[in-house]
Scaffold this active site. Structure first.
Site, mmCIF file in Angstrom:
data_model
loop_
_atom_site.group_PDB
_atom_site.id
_atom_site.type_symbol
_atom_site.label_atom_id
_atom_site.label_comp_id
_atom_site.label_asym_id
_atom_site.label_seq_id
_atom_site.Cartn_x
_atom_site.Cartn_y
_atom_site.Cartn_z
ATOM 1 C CD GLU A 154 10.925 -24.323 -7.472
ATOM 2 O OE1 GLU A 154 11.238 -23.656 -6.474
ATOM 3 O OE2 GLU A 154 10.173 -23.894 -8.375
ATOM 4 C CD GLU A 157 14.773 -28.702 -3.684
ATOM 5 O OE1 GLU A 157 14.884 -28.655 -2.446
ATOM 6 O OE2 GLU A 157 14.788 -27.691 -4.407
ATOM 7 C CB CYS A 177 10.196 -18.149 -7.980
ATOM 8 S SG CYS A 177 10.630 -19.697 -8.761
ATOM 9 C CB SER A 197 12.392 -25.053 -3.731
ATOM 10 O OG SER A 197 13.461 -25.215 -4.650
ATOM 11 C CE LYS A 236 12.071 -11.651 -8.011
ATOM 12 N NZ LYS A 236 12.768 -12.927 -7.713
ATOM 13 C CD GLU A 239 15.333 -12.599 -5.019
ATOM 14 O OE1 GLU A 239 15.512 -13.826 -5.087
ATOM 15 O OE2 GLU A 239 14.640 -11.975 -5.846
ATOM 16 C CD GLU A 244 20.324 -14.912 1.292
ATOM 17 O OE1 GLU A 244 19.114 -15.206 1.251
ATOM 18 O OE2 GLU A 244 20.815 -14.153 2.157
ATOM 19 C CB CYS A 382 5.397 -11.798 -11.632
ATOM 20 S SG CYS A 382 6.194 -13.036 -10.591
#
Length: 417
Positions: A154, A157, A177, A197, A236, A239, A244, A382
């Site tokens: 990241e 980038e 994230c 990102s 999560k 996720e 993907e 978090c």
């Protein structure tokens, strides 16, 4: 249904399904007292009153970002988790032909101790690793390792975008994230996708690494590896089911549990957590730096990325790696970082999605002055995720506040004709 650390869970283990079709947090109408606390903390307004008695429910599952702030804020325990992999994990731990890998997040080691009597925020990483081995996990490949990978990816980038070396990826660059934030952006700000990102989250990176690099280094058939993501977060679980996350040729994350569920596993196994010796994770995918640890706090991803960016852009080493000006516990925090041989890097950190929306509106309007924006769904980051232990003092305070709200509502409600 089973109760785990004060929260009800529905036992199931969804696999190849559309995660947008799953209710990861649900309201028990029989327990709901209509106080509206869930609606107040919900960043998207998907929890609303669904009848004349002010009983609340999720009115649009696809728009729910699965953050679980409603669950941790409910003073009467009326909100529960709709997904739990615990039964499946226990079976996998018993199976001699399955190599079970644990992948704990940075924030878990600062919340787990509360379930065993430690003060809030106590670091128990060493005991956590020991407990995971006692439970029968074959490898402990720490998400902090992947957090360092995220910083390199990241941060690099960001440098490329700032230098104008990447076509079709404009400034500002948003962090990627947090799964709650990503779903929020996809749902309400799809036009800002080029600003996100391109990096996966740390756990998404680690899941793929586990079944490729990790499998190769341990000479393990990736088909036998069963990865368990251990997160401070309910989102999560969403996720982990995203389509993907099959880039390794396998399902990168087989199961996701949160801090409360890990504590439950430890207690059910009869492990004396506080008596365990401190242990380290396994080295292949377990070593990390201090930059990875701060990922759990709002501003931590920003600070870690800026450390890399500063040195890459200026060619100089930071005298002090701590960039405290970007650390945020609430609201929006902005900063101008002076980088020698380059100039000023403008950054912003938003804690909570209601604050994120303000920054997104600026970007959409073409009025954002920033190069880099960090978004964390949960206030403070978090460490305050929807999967962390409940704080009894906060719950008691909310209960008193809610009782007052309910009493006021019934005093002011007009009588039925």
């Amino acid at each position: 249904m089973q109760q785990i650390e004060g929260i009800m869970y529905q036992s199931n283990a969804p696999k190849d399904v559309d995660p947008d079709s799953i209710l990861f947090v649900q309201v028990d109408a029989d327990k709901c007292e209509g106080c509206g606390e869930c609606n107040y903390v919900c960043p998207t307004g998907v929890i609303q009153s669904i009848n004349d008695d002010d009983i609340h429910g999720v009115v649009d599952p696809a728009a729910c970002v699965n953050c679980g702030q409603c669950l941790t804020s409910c003073p009467v325990g009326a909100i529960y988790e709709g997904v739990s992999y615990l039964d499946e994990i226990v079976e996998k731990l018993k199976d001699p032909d399955t190599v079970v890998v644990s992948m704990p997040a940075p924030a878990v080691r600062y919340g787990l101790g509360e379930c065993f009597g430690a003060p809030t925020g106590t670091y128990v990483g060493g005991k956590m690793h020991a407990a995971l081995r006692e439970l029968g996990f074959d490898y402990i490949w720490d998400t902090e390792f992947a957090a360092d990978v995220t910083i390199m990816e990241e941060g690099t980038e960001l440098i490329q975008r700032v230098k104008g070396e990447v076509d079709g990826h404009p400034l500002p660059q948003f962090t990627s994230c947090c799964p709650g934030w990503i779903k929020f952006a996809e749902t309400f700000y799809p036009d800002l996708a080029p600003n996100l990102s391109t990096c996966k989250s740390p756990i998404a990176m680690l899941g793929a690494l586990a079944k490729t690099y990790g499998a190769k280094e341990t000479k393990t058939d990736p088909k036998k590896i069963y990865t368990v993501s251990i997160m401070p977060c309910i989102a999560k679980k969403y996720e982990g089911l995203r389509p993907e996350l099959n880039q390794s040729g396998f399902r990168d994350i087989d199961a996701t549990i949160n801090t409360r569920e890990l504590a439950y596993l430890i207690k059910e196994a009869g492990i004396e957590f506080n008596s365990l010796p401190d242990q380290d994770p396994d080295p292949i995918l377990g070593e990390s730096t201090g930059a990875a640890t701060i990922f759990g706090n709002s501003g931590g991803v920003m600070e870690a990325a800026l450390r890399l960016g500063y040195e890459a852009l200026s060619g100089n080493k930071l005298d002090n790696p701590e960039i405290k000006v970007v650390r945020a516990h609430e609201g929006i925090k902005t900063a101008d970082i002076e980088v020698p041989n380059f100039g000023t890097v403008k950054v912003a950190v938003a804690s909570g999605l209601k604050n994120a929306a303000k920054l997104c509106d600026e970007v959409r309007a073409g009025k954002s002055p920033y190069h880099f924006i960090e978004i964390m769904t949960c206030p403070g980051g978090c460490v305050n995720g929807g999967g962390q232990p409940l704080d009894p003092e906060i719950q008691a305070s909310m209960f008193r506040s809610t009782v007052a709200k309910i009493n006021k509502r019934f005093r002011t409600r007009k009588p039925q004709a």
